[in-house]
Design a protein around this motif. Structure first.
Motif, PDB file in Angstrom:
ATOM      1  N   THR A 195       0.762  -1.177   0.130  1.00 21.35           N
ATOM      2  CA  THR A 195       0.134  -0.116   0.120  1.00 21.35           C
ATOM      3  C   THR A 195       0.696   1.408   0.053  1.00 21.35           C
ATOM      4  O   THR A 195       2.035   1.053   0.236  1.00 21.35           O
ATOM      5  CB  THR A 195      -0.814  -0.016   1.205  1.00 21.35           C
ATOM      6  OG1 THR A 195      -1.827   1.072   0.945  1.00 21.35           O
ATOM      7  CG2 THR A 195      -0.189  -0.029   2.620  1.00 21.35           C
ATOM      8  N   GLY A 196       0.263   2.223  -0.221  1.00 19.80           N
ATOM      9  CA  GLY A 196       1.249   3.523  -0.330  1.00 19.80           C
ATOM     10  C   GLY A 196       0.859   4.365   1.236  1.00 19.80           C
ATOM     11  O   GLY A 196       0.316   3.905   1.992  1.00 19.80           O
TER      12      GLY A 196
ATOM     13  N   SER B 139       2.005   7.191   4.228  1.00 24.65           N
ATOM     14  CA  SER B 139       2.887   7.055   5.304  1.00 24.65           C
ATOM     15  C   SER B 139       3.096   5.806   6.119  1.00 24.65           C
ATOM     16  O   SER B 139       4.128   5.355   6.803  1.00 24.65           O
ATOM     17  CB  SER B 139       2.842   8.301   6.034  1.00 24.65           C
ATOM     18  OG  SER B 139       1.655   8.212   6.623  1.00 24.65           O
ATOM     19  N   SER B 140       1.717   5.035   6.533  1.00 24.75           N
ATOM     20  CA  SER B 140       1.758   4.156   7.337  1.00 24.75           C
ATOM     21  C   SER B 140       2.544   3.113   7.219  1.00 24.75           C
ATOM     22  O   SER B 140       3.098   2.378   8.254  1.00 24.75           O
ATOM     23  CB  SER B 140       0.292   3.464   7.333  1.00 24.75           C
ATOM     24  OG  SER B 140      -0.563   4.599   7.760  1.00 24.75           O
TER      25      SER B 140
ATOM     26  N   ASP C 156      -2.856   0.568  -4.840  1.00 27.00           N
ATOM     27  CA  ASP C 156      -3.330   1.660  -5.469  1.00 27.00           C
ATOM     28  C   ASP C 156      -2.213   2.587  -5.723  1.00 27.00           C
ATOM     29  O   ASP C 156      -1.231   2.596  -5.139  1.00 27.00           O
ATOM     30  CB  ASP C 156      -4.483   2.300  -4.484  1.00 27.00           C
ATOM     31  CG  ASP C 156      -3.675   3.518  -3.556  1.00 27.00           C
ATOM     32  OD1 ASP C 156      -2.957   2.521  -2.773  1.00 27.00           O
ATOM     33  OD2 ASP C 156      -4.125   4.511  -3.494  1.00 27.00           O
TER      34      ASP C 156
ATOM     35  N   ARG D  72      -0.833   6.655  -7.044  1.00 21.76           N
ATOM     36  CA  ARG D  72      -1.269   7.941  -7.833  1.00 21.76           C
ATOM     37  C   ARG D  72      -0.917   8.026  -9.042  1.00 21.76           C
ATOM     38  O   ARG D  72       0.370   7.628  -9.627  1.00 21.76           O
ATOM     39  CB  ARG D  72      -0.634   9.016  -6.793  1.00 21.76           C
ATOM     40  CG  ARG D  72      -1.058   9.294  -5.412  1.00 21.76           C
ATOM     41  CD  ARG D  72      -0.081   8.110  -4.430  1.00 21.76           C
ATOM     42  NE  ARG D  72      -0.595   8.293  -3.115  1.00 21.76           N
ATOM     43  CZ  ARG D  72       0.045   8.976  -1.950  1.00 21.76           C
ATOM     44  NH1 ARG D  72       1.048   9.911  -2.419  1.00 21.76           N
ATOM     45  NH2 ARG D  72      -0.258   8.963  -0.875  1.00 21.76           N
TER      46      ARG D  72
ATOM     47  N   ASN E 104       3.458   5.563  -5.324  1.00 21.40           N
ATOM     48  CA  ASN E 104       3.385   4.605  -4.001  1.00 21.40           C
ATOM     49  C   ASN E 104       4.514   3.657  -4.343  1.00 21.40           C
ATOM     50  O   ASN E 104       5.227   3.175  -3.251  1.00 21.40           O
ATOM     51  CB  ASN E 104       2.010   3.987  -3.950  1.00 21.40           C
ATOM     52  CG  ASN E 104       1.109   5.050  -3.393  1.00 21.40           C
ATOM     53  OD1 ASN E 104       1.681   5.882  -2.620  1.00 21.40           O
ATOM     54  ND2 ASN E 104      -0.251   4.690  -3.872  1.00 21.40           N
TER      55      ASN E 104
ATOM     56  N   HIS F 168     -11.496   6.387   3.519  1.00 23.13           N
ATOM     57  CA  HIS F 168     -10.933   5.878   2.442  1.00 23.13           C
ATOM     58  C   HIS F 168      -9.898   4.437   2.854  1.00 23.13           C
ATOM     59  O   HIS F 168      -9.111   4.658   3.444  1.00 23.13           O
ATOM     60  CB  HIS F 168     -10.604   6.675   1.187  1.00 23.13           C
ATOM     61  CG  HIS F 168      -8.972   7.122   1.267  1.00 23.13           C
ATOM     62  ND1 HIS F 168      -8.634   8.311   1.801  1.00 23.13           N
ATOM     63  CD2 HIS F 168      -7.888   6.688   0.897  1.00 23.13           C
ATOM     64  CE1 HIS F 168      -7.557   8.574   1.819  1.00 23.13           C
ATOM     65  NE2 HIS F 168      -6.799   7.543   1.194  1.00 23.13           N
TER      66      HIS F 168
ATOM     67  N   ALA G 135      -7.052   1.970  -0.004  1.00 18.03           N
ATOM     68  CA  ALA G 135      -6.530   1.977  -1.173  1.00 18.03           C
ATOM     69  C   ALA G 135      -7.119   3.524  -1.815  1.00 18.03           C
ATOM     70  O   ALA G 135      -6.698   4.574  -1.177  1.00 18.03           O
ATOM     71  CB  ALA G 135      -7.024   0.953  -2.106  1.00 18.03           C
TER      72      ALA G 135
ATOM     73  N   LYS H 166      -4.855   9.350  13.646  1.00 12.12           N
ATOM     74  CA  LYS H 166      -5.770   8.487  13.082  1.00 12.12           C
ATOM     75  C   LYS H 166      -7.065   8.251  14.116  1.00 12.12           C
ATOM     76  O   LYS H 166      -7.918   7.554  13.927  1.00 12.12           O
ATOM     77  CB  LYS H 166      -5.103   7.148  12.827  1.00 12.12           C
ATOM     78  CG  LYS H 166      -3.950   7.166  12.063  1.00 12.12           C
ATOM     79  CD  LYS H 166      -4.533   7.232  10.551  1.00 12.12           C
ATOM     80  CE  LYS H 166      -3.710   6.915   9.506  1.00 12.12           C
ATOM     81  NZ  LYS H 166      -4.018   7.429   8.299  1.00 12.12           N
TER      82      LYS H 166
HETATM   83  C1  6PG Z   1      -2.566   6.403  -0.938  1.00 13.30           C
HETATM   84  C2  6PG Z   1      -2.552   5.239  -0.073  1.00 13.30           C
HETATM   85  C3  6PG Z   1      -3.847   5.228   0.732  1.00 13.30           C
HETATM   86  C4  6PG Z   1      -3.385   5.276   2.320  1.00 13.30           C
HETATM   87  C5  6PG Z   1      -4.444   5.959   3.173  1.00 13.30           C
HETATM   88  C6  6PG Z   1      -3.601   6.220   4.466  1.00 13.30           C
HETATM   89  O1  6PG Z   1      -2.254   6.017  -1.870  1.00 13.30           O
HETATM   90  O2  6PG Z   1      -2.657   7.267  -0.468  1.00 13.30           O
HETATM   91  O3  6PG Z   1      -2.702   3.682  -0.743  1.00 13.30           O
HETATM   92  O4  6PG Z   1      -5.044   4.635   0.846  1.00 13.30           O
HETATM   93  O5  6PG Z   1      -3.170   4.033   2.805  1.00 13.30           O
HETATM   94  O6  6PG Z   1      -4.812   7.335   2.618  1.00 13.30           O
HETATM   95  O7  6PG Z   1      -2.556   6.861   4.140  1.00 13.30           O
HETATM   96  P1  6PG Z   1      -1.346   7.479   5.283  1.00 13.30           P
HETATM   97  O8  6PG Z   1      -0.757   5.971   5.557  1.00 13.30           O
HETATM   98  O9  6PG Z   1      -0.596   8.298   4.616  1.00 13.30           O
HETATM   99  O10 6PG Z   1      -2.251   7.900   6.623  1.00 13.30           O
END
Ligand code: 6PG
Length: 249
Positions: A42-43, A45-46, A74, A76, A86, A153, A155, A208
């Motif tokens: 996933t993208g 910061s988490s 997902d 950008r 990502n 949201h 992804a 969060k």
């Molecule tokens: C993206 C992610 C999105 C992300 C959430 C949490 O492309 O932004 O895949 O789904 O997981 O927005 O984002 P953070 O981890 O930055 O809080």
């Protein structure tokens, strides 16, 4: 499709403990499968601490890199050299140094538009899976990593967007994002993401807390609707927990 079970909540102390516990789950899933392994990243910061950990000297030697394939849930719709991309973040943090190039499967962003990019990625996923129909008995991914955004949201499936209701396509173009960065997105859909042994959400930090409160209250947000056909895990840290249950679990 098998009925998706309720998420299992795992509470850890802080972001470091979360990355550690998540890395252990990654390894457990890898160990459970002696064959080809597919992990959907996933993208945001988490997952960054987890990615750093997996690429660290302490962990990289444990991963059978020649058996693991890396996808992304997902993207950008920006070039691969853009810091917002990502997969570029995952590559720079741990993949490029460790994974065979042919095992890294980015969503292409050189297509004319996000819809074409989505179609190209769906073709790639179907070729990898060996079918264009998902079989509940044979998950597409071993592990799907997820994060939750401030609007609920996950992804690039934003609340109220048609992409959330998609039942047939595996990947869709999302012309407009609901939160920053406001660039078009390409996202796997709920049924494609559900096709996994485990879906692991990482949710950490006081920022969060408001959205985790809503998710725990069961609001029908995309991050609540995203469920594995196998196991769904919400791994959260103390700072993200709602006041009422902080320290209590
Ligand atoms: C993206 C992610 C999105 C992300 C959430 C949490 O492309 O932004 O895949 O789904 O997981 O927005 O984002 P953070 O981890 O930055 O809080």
């Amino acid at each position: 499709m098998a009925a998706a079970g309720e998420p299992k909540l795992i509470v850890v102390a802080d972001p470091e403990a979360l990355a550690q516990a998540a890395a252990e789950r990654v390894m457990a899933l890898i160990s459970a499968n002696p064959g080809r392994i597919a992990i959907c990243l996933t993208g945001g910061s988490s997952p960054k601490k987890l990615y750093q950990l997996l690429g660290s000297d302490a962990w990289r030697g444990k991963i059978p890199w020649d058996r693991v394939h890396w996808f992304i849930g997902d993207e950008r719709f920006v070039s691969e050299s853009d810091p917002l991309n990502n997969m570029a973040v995952a590559r720079a943090t741990f993949l490029d140094r460790n994974a065979p190039a042919g095992h890294i499967h980015p969503i292409p962003t050189t297509a004319e538009n996000p819809d074409e990019s989505a179609e190209a990625y769906a073709r790639k996923l179907k070729a990898f899976y060996g079918s264009d129909q998902l079989d509940p008995a044979r998950p597409l991914f071993d592990l799907v990593l997820m994060g939750a955004g401030p609007d609920g949201h996950t992804a690039s499936l934003f609340p109220g967007y048609p992409a959330v209701e998609e039942t047939a396509r595996w990947v869709v173009g999302v012309p407009k994002a609901n939160v920053a960065p406001f660039v078009p997105r390409v996202s796997l859909t709920l049924p494609a993401l559900a096709s996994c042994r485990e879906m692991l959400f990482e949710i950490a930090g006081h920022d969060k807390q408001p959205i985790l409160t809503r998710l725990l209250n069961g609001e029908t947000l995309p991050a609540v609707r995203a469920r594995s056909n196998g196991e769904t895990v919400w791994m959260v840290d103390q700072a993200a927990l709602p006041e009422g249950i902080r320290g209590g679990r």
